[in-house]
Design an enzyme around this catalytic site. Structure first.
Site: not given
Ligand code: GDP
Ligand code: IMO
Ligand code: MG
Length: 429
Positions: A13-14, A16-17, A38, A40-41, A143, A230, A307-309, A339
């Protein structure tokens, strides 16, 4: 042409998307190489938010090829639901989405098994997204798995039924009744019906021998961006095991997950948040259980995209970031969500851990066991609305100092700072 990589450096969730969506303009092909639903981008542009789970984040760029590589695992029902969401936006996925035949399938019973394993683990549960990731990758390496290309075979249904029976037996052997688990609120049978319909639809998409498909494109001079899912600290080998996912999330996974040779890897963009988050269980040395942690969650809207967690939040962890740069061969750093700390007068960075009175300045095996105490340095915050800054000329010195510390610690330059969720909110340094 070389293949460039977008790798997550923390616990996922850094952002990446968003970064892939921004960078996609410079590439011809966007390819996912591991993970599955798993992930969510999130992408934001033109006032709309889109969350992708299996589909590469280049899909909204009309002229780009999007490839789901062999290293990805696919739940047809989730993939088809994602496609339906693209329909109103006129995305031409019949022409710009390609799927490797060697990608493995996540069966409905993989999801039952995931739920059952987590239940058995009790307090020691991983905090899985319950998408069937662990069990599907287990069957791949054991396998026993079924692949997307197997859908085209006449024996598919027989093999599907055999594997389903085996999974149900496993659940019973663990002392559970398969009927006690539901999948997204549906019984196994109801989910399975939709799954099988979706599998038919998947069969009608562009299935390719991904390894030849991508190598041919590279040979023709096409520019490829590999999109990781991930993050490094969730890598099955190098993450905080066993609280990890079941694939190699690091750059090495690009080679096995797409079928390209190591010398074809070019730039590796390491994406990290200006702080840290984690969703699910496991070590997180810089986690904050106070109002600062709450503020990071609130300002950053830190709730899981899949997952909304609520995500656990804490300060940036430099030993972990250095570790991630080493493992991925990161050549440029992209810092997101700066920000979120706009109104923080003071920001802390963990530079060292302390364990049994000893300072340690790197992540290690001990982090999977001990409770390393983070040691921090403090810097002044920028106290400025970064969301409105578009040029590196207007970057506040306090922010430059923050990225400067990160560059010195990791040895890698921070070349982009993301300042908001929208496609337009990114500054090239
Ligand atoms: P990913 O899994 O690495 O693609 O990241 P996620 O989409 O799960 O989570 C990143 C969240 O931060 C999303 O809600 C993005 O819309 C948001 N986001 C991404 N870059 C920025 C940023 O620079 N600032 C803010 N405030 N939100 C961001
Ligand atoms: P993105 O691509 C954040 C975490 C789960 C759990 C562990 C194992 O959006 O960055 P799994 O479903 O793979 O068996 O879960 O990894 N996890 C993530 N956490 N972002 C993700 O993907 C994740 N995919 C899995 O919360 O702790
Ligand atoms: Mg994500």
């Amino acid at each position: 042409m070389k293949v460039d990589v977008i790798a997550g450096l923390q616990w996922g969730d850094e952002g990446k998307g968003k970064v892939v969506d921004v960078f996609a303009a410079r590439y011809d092909v966007i390819a996912r190489f591991q993970g599955g639903p798993n992930a969510g981008h999130t992408l934001e542009f033109e006032g709309k938010k889109h969350v992708l789970h299996t589909i590469p984040s280049g899909i909204f760029h009309r002229d780009k090829i999007n490839l789901i590589g062999n290293g990805v695992i696919i739940d047809p029902r989730i993939l088809v639901a994602e496609l339906r969401k693209l329909d109103p936006h006129g995305v031409d996925y019949h022409n710009n989405l390609f799927i490797a035949r060697r990608a493995h399938l996540i069966l409905p019973t993989h999801r039952l098994l995931d739920a059952c394993y987590e239940q058995q683990k009790g307090d020691a549960k991983i905090g899985s997204t319950l998408k069937g990731i662990g069990p599907a990758y287990t069957d791949k390496t054991a396998r026993n798995g079924l692949r997307v290309g197997d859908l085209e075979s006449r024996s598919f249904m027989q093999r599907y039924e055999n594997l389903r029976e085996y999974h149900l037996l496993l659940i019973e052997a663990m002392g559970s009744d398969p009927k006690e688990f539901t999948i997204e609120g549906l019984t196994m049978e109801a989910y399975e019906m939709q799954w099988l319909q979706s599998a038919e639809e998947l069969k009608g998409l562009n299935l390719v021998d991904g390894e030849f498909f991508i190598n041919d494109l590279i040979r023709k001079g096409k520019r490829v961006l590999a999109e990781g899912a991930q993050g490094t600290m969730l890598d099955v080998d190098f993450g905080s095991y066993p609280f990890v996912t079941s694939s190699n999330t690091i750059t090495a996974g690009v080679c096995t997950g797409l079928g390209i040779a190591p010398q074809l890897i070019g730039e590796v963009y390491g994406v990290f948040k200006a702080y840290c988050t984690r969703v699910g269980s496991g070590p997180f040395p810089t986690e904050l259980h106070d109002e600062t942690g709450e503020l990071l969650r609130k300002n950053g809207n830190e709730y899981g995209s899949t997952t909304g967690r609520p995500r656990r939040c804490g300060w940036i962890d430099l030993p972990a970031l250095k570790y991630a740069c080493m493992l991925n061969g990161v050549t440029q750093l992209v810092m997101t969500k700066a920000d979120v700390m706009n109104d923080f007068p003071v920001i802390r960075l963990c530079h060292t851990y302390e364990l049994d009175g000893e300072p340690i300045n790197r992540w290690g095996f001990f982090c999977d066991y001990g409770k390393p105490e983070p040691r921090y340095r403090e810097v002044d915050g920028w106290l400025l609305n970064l969301g409105n800054i578009t040029s590196s000329d207007n970057i506040p010195p306090t922010l430059s100092r923050y990225t400067g510390i990160i560059t010195r610690e990791t040895g890698v330059p921070v070349t982009f700072v993301s300042t908001g969720p929208d496609r337009s909110q990114i500054i090239a340094l």
